[in-house]
Design an enzyme around this catalytic site. Structure first.
Site, PDB file in Angstrom:
ATOM      1  N   ASN A 100       0.882  -1.179   0.000  1.00 53.95           N
ATOM      2  CA  ASN A 100       0.000   0.000   0.000  1.00 53.95           C
ATOM      3  C   ASN A 100       0.913   1.220   0.000  1.00 53.95           C
ATOM      4  O   ASN A 100       1.855   1.278   0.779  1.00 53.95           O
ATOM      5  CB  ASN A 100      -0.852   0.061   1.271  1.00 53.95           C
ATOM      6  CG  ASN A 100      -1.967  -0.961   1.276  1.00 53.95           C
ATOM      7  OD1 ASN A 100      -2.141  -1.693   0.304  1.00 53.95           O
ATOM      8  ND2 ASN A 100      -2.702  -1.027   2.358  1.00 53.95           N
ATOM      9  N   GLY A 101       0.602   2.187  -0.834  1.00 54.02           N
ATOM     10  CA  GLY A 101       1.431   3.393  -0.898  1.00 54.02           C
ATOM     11  C   GLY A 101       1.990   3.578  -2.289  1.00 54.02           C
ATOM     12  O   GLY A 101       1.513   2.961  -3.251  1.00 54.02           O
ATOM     13  N   GLU A 491     -21.846  19.189   1.397  1.00 56.71           N
ATOM     14  CA  GLU A 491     -21.804  17.782   1.800  1.00 56.71           C
ATOM     15  C   GLU A 491     -22.911  16.996   1.096  1.00 56.71           C
ATOM     16  O   GLU A 491     -22.691  15.870   0.635  1.00 56.71           O
ATOM     17  CB  GLU A 491     -21.918  17.677   3.329  1.00 56.71           C
ATOM     18  CG  GLU A 491     -22.018  16.273   3.896  1.00 56.71           C
ATOM     19  CD  GLU A 491     -20.832  15.381   3.581  1.00 56.71           C
ATOM     20  OE1 GLU A 491     -19.824  15.853   3.029  1.00 56.71           O
ATOM     21  OE2 GLU A 491     -20.927  14.170   3.848  1.00 56.71           O
TER      22      GLU A 491
END
Ligand code: F6R
Length: 618
Positions: A100-101, A491
């Site tokens: 991950n990353g 939102e």
């Protein structure tokens, strides 16, 4: 965003890995894969583009083994495809890695390794950045290093933030994990003669509640009996696990059709839990035991800056309002991804409040880093994940108590963030003497009514569904609000975009006539947030301007408001709320409208396309 799982023990790893990945589906992904290792060191890798059912359909053809790792990938480098799905193998096939990353310097590293690959007549097998990691490890193993040394060396060569899991053919009873920077966490789960790893707790909870969080810089070797951690400046050690008290049932969907719907309905409880013990009336205190900032620091705050992304940014905008109106202190909000790149001027008396439900959003962490390194200003994080990276970076944390949020679209953590911001405004105002005991009592009493405002909003679910169904084919919405309702309009629009894939814009109603009004006609529905309050008259003018263009208006206002209901095409009456509390009365209704529009359109509500629950890449 990408998810990692791993298993080492006595059972067949494949089905356990698959089930763990299913529990991480909410993070968002576009391909998946697993690798298993049998007791003789034979490795098998299975990868599929698309949903996990594609992997599941092929898993019975896979040889079994009791050690393995798995991954759900959210594409960054290279298209979503079988070839680019993780796990990735070294060119000799012996080292298998999921990540991950982002490996920011992968081009340089690939170029550096290219000559050796060509000399051995081998090629890269994917377009990803991750593939350099097993290759770097494998080269170090060939040079005679142990796996841990080779992994440490490889990680030292990577630029960027990475969470990694790996297996190696020559070590059939081990998995390795490492964490560098803020690419999300790695949690280790302790079983009976078996161990688990995962990027997120929900994948572990069916197996164990005894866990250990790897820290930044840790490298771990895990066998079926336990874990050994290497940490800079220390001898390798066996860490002390902790117990978490999360209930696996809390993350099941129960009778609800979607997690998002369940989480919308959990909001009154999430809000009550978040404020419990933090809003005391006798004597009046806010966050008494929950804010580890000294009285001097609180008194010295001259300005508050609230930052966040997406839904958390909208909460930050409302938080700014409360800081001004409740605490009586100058306040701003900022988009965390933009903030640090314009060399902001803070000064040491600014309190930075970072809002991030996951505590792992890279844009927000980047902004927090900038604040610490450039200004040394005090920072408070508001998050739903205790122990997340943001809590490690901040001087103080306010942990919401919303329970795990599985739906990709944030709902209950939005109201959890709002509750924490409101309490923080009360605390600052009181500490600075601007909010008297009497006024603090009034503010806290009002906050204590917020769960029931949410409850009553939820009772409007059927009406929201009926109205939403009439607009399921609309291709655009304008959502208007003023004052504290303006962030909520944004939102509402974000929720429509995220789960309904409908184009929606949240606008300050006063701004509408400066441009967006040109879009309006009978095919362009407008949602107006218009509770009775200081700006109601101005909202009515905006609604009249909309109606004059024949655009259908769905108004959400105070229950029983005849003047408003007669002016509009559809009216939803929410319980009247004190002016600063309208975000709590309106939130469930805007969420339910977005949910039912998406439902009527037959969409994948809990896992909307292209989105991720925890955004760990820039
Ligand atoms: C919206 C949503 C995202 C997040 C954003 C920030 O429903 O979920 O917009 O709000 O990615 O995430 P956190 O709060 O984890 O920093």
């Amino acid at each position: 965003m990408c998810g990692i799982v791993g298993y080492v023990g006595h059972q067949a790893a494949g089905p356990i890995l698959l089930e763990g990945l299913q529990r991480l589906e909410y993070r968002g992904y576009d391909s998946s894969g697993i690798a298993v290792l049998d007791r003789d060191g034979a490795l098998a890798v299975l990868k599929r583009q698309g949903k996990l059912r594609n992997l599941q359909a092929a898993i019975s053809d896979m040889p079994s083994g009791a050690t393995g790792i798995g991954h759900t990938r959210w594409a960054t480098h290279g298209q979503p495809s079988d070839r680019n799905a993780h796990p990735h193998a070294s060119s000799n096939g012996d080292v298998i890695v999921v990540q991950n990353g982002i490996v920011e310097n992968y081009r340089e590293l690939k170029a550096e390794l290219q000559a050796s690959l060509e000399a051995e007549d081998r090629t890269w097998k994917s377009d990803t950045d991750t593939e350099v990691i097993p290759e770097l490890i494998s080269r170090e193993l060939e040079a005679g290093k142990s796996f841990e040394d080779a992994l440490e060396h490889a990680i030292g060569r990577l630029r960027g933030a990475n969470a990694i899991a790996a297996i190696h053919g020559a070590n059939p009873h081990k998995i390795y994990a490492a964490r560098k920077g803020s690419a999300g966490g790695i949690v280790i789960g302790y079983g009976d003669g078996e161990m688990f790893i995962a990027s997120d707790l929900p994948a572990l909870l069916p197996h164990t509640t005894t866990i250990y969080h790897l820290e930044d810089g840790d490298i771990a070797a895990i066998n079926q009996e336990g874990i050994t951690v290497r940490r800079a400046g220390q001898s390798p050690f066996q860490p002390e696990p902790i117990q978490v008290d999360l209930d696996p049932v809390a993350i099941a969907r129960g009778p609800y059709r979607h997690f998002m719907l369940k989480e919308i309905h959990e909001q009154p409880r999430a809000l009550s839990d978040t404020i419990r013990g933090r809003a005391r009336l006798d004597p009046p205190t806010a966050l008494a035991d929950d804010l580890s900032l000294s009285a001097d620091t609180l008194r010295g705050i001259g300005r508050v800056l609230v930052i966040g992304m997406g839904t958390s940014l909208h909460a930050a905008m409302i938080g700014r309002w409360w800081m001004e109106q409740i605490a009586g202190i100058p306040a701003d909000f900022d988009n965390a991804s933009e903030f640090r790149f314009r060399a902001p001027l803070l000064g040491p008396s600014t309190l930075v409040v970072a809002v991030t439900q996951s505590g792992e959003t890279i844009d927000t962490l980047g902004a927090m880093n900038h604040v610490r390194d450039r200004w040394g200003a005090p920072q408070v994080v508001i998050t739903n994940v205790d122990g997340s990276e943001a809590t490690r970076q901040a001087d103080a944390s306010i942990i919401m108590r919303c329970g795990p949020e599985v739906g990709v679209a944030s709902t209950k953590t939005f109201v959890g963030s709002l509750a924490a911001l409101y309490l923080l405004a009360c605390r600052i105002g009181h500490a600075q003497g601007r909010l008297s005991d009497e006024n603090l009592t009034l503010r806290l009493e009002q906050l204590l009514t917020a769960p029931s405002l949410l409850e009553r909003g939820l009772e409007l679910a059927d009406q929201c569904a009926r109205i939403a169904q009439q607009f399921d084919s609309a291709s655009d919405f304008l959502v208007l609000g003023r004052g504290i309702e303006y962030p909520l309009a944004m939102e509402a629009a974000l929720k429509c975009k995220e789960i309904s894939y409908v184009h929606a814009e949240g606008y300050a109603a006063g701004e509408m006539k400066h441009g967006p009004i040109a879009l309006l006609d009978q095919h362009f529905p407008v949602i107006a947030l218009a509770p009775r309050g200081p700006l109601f008259g101005k909202m009515m003018s905006a609604i009249q301007q909309v109606s004059a263009r024949q655009a259908p208006v769905i108004a959400i206002g105070d229950d029983g408001d005849e003047e408003l209901s007669q002016q509009v095409d559809h009216f939803i009456g929410v319980p009247p709320a004190p002016p600063l509390l309208t975000p709590f009365s309106l939130t469930p209704v805007v969420q339910l409208l977005a949910y039912h529009i998406a439902l009527a359109r037959g969409l994948d509500i809990d896992q909307p396309r292209n989105l991720a629950k925890t955004v760990t890449v820039e």
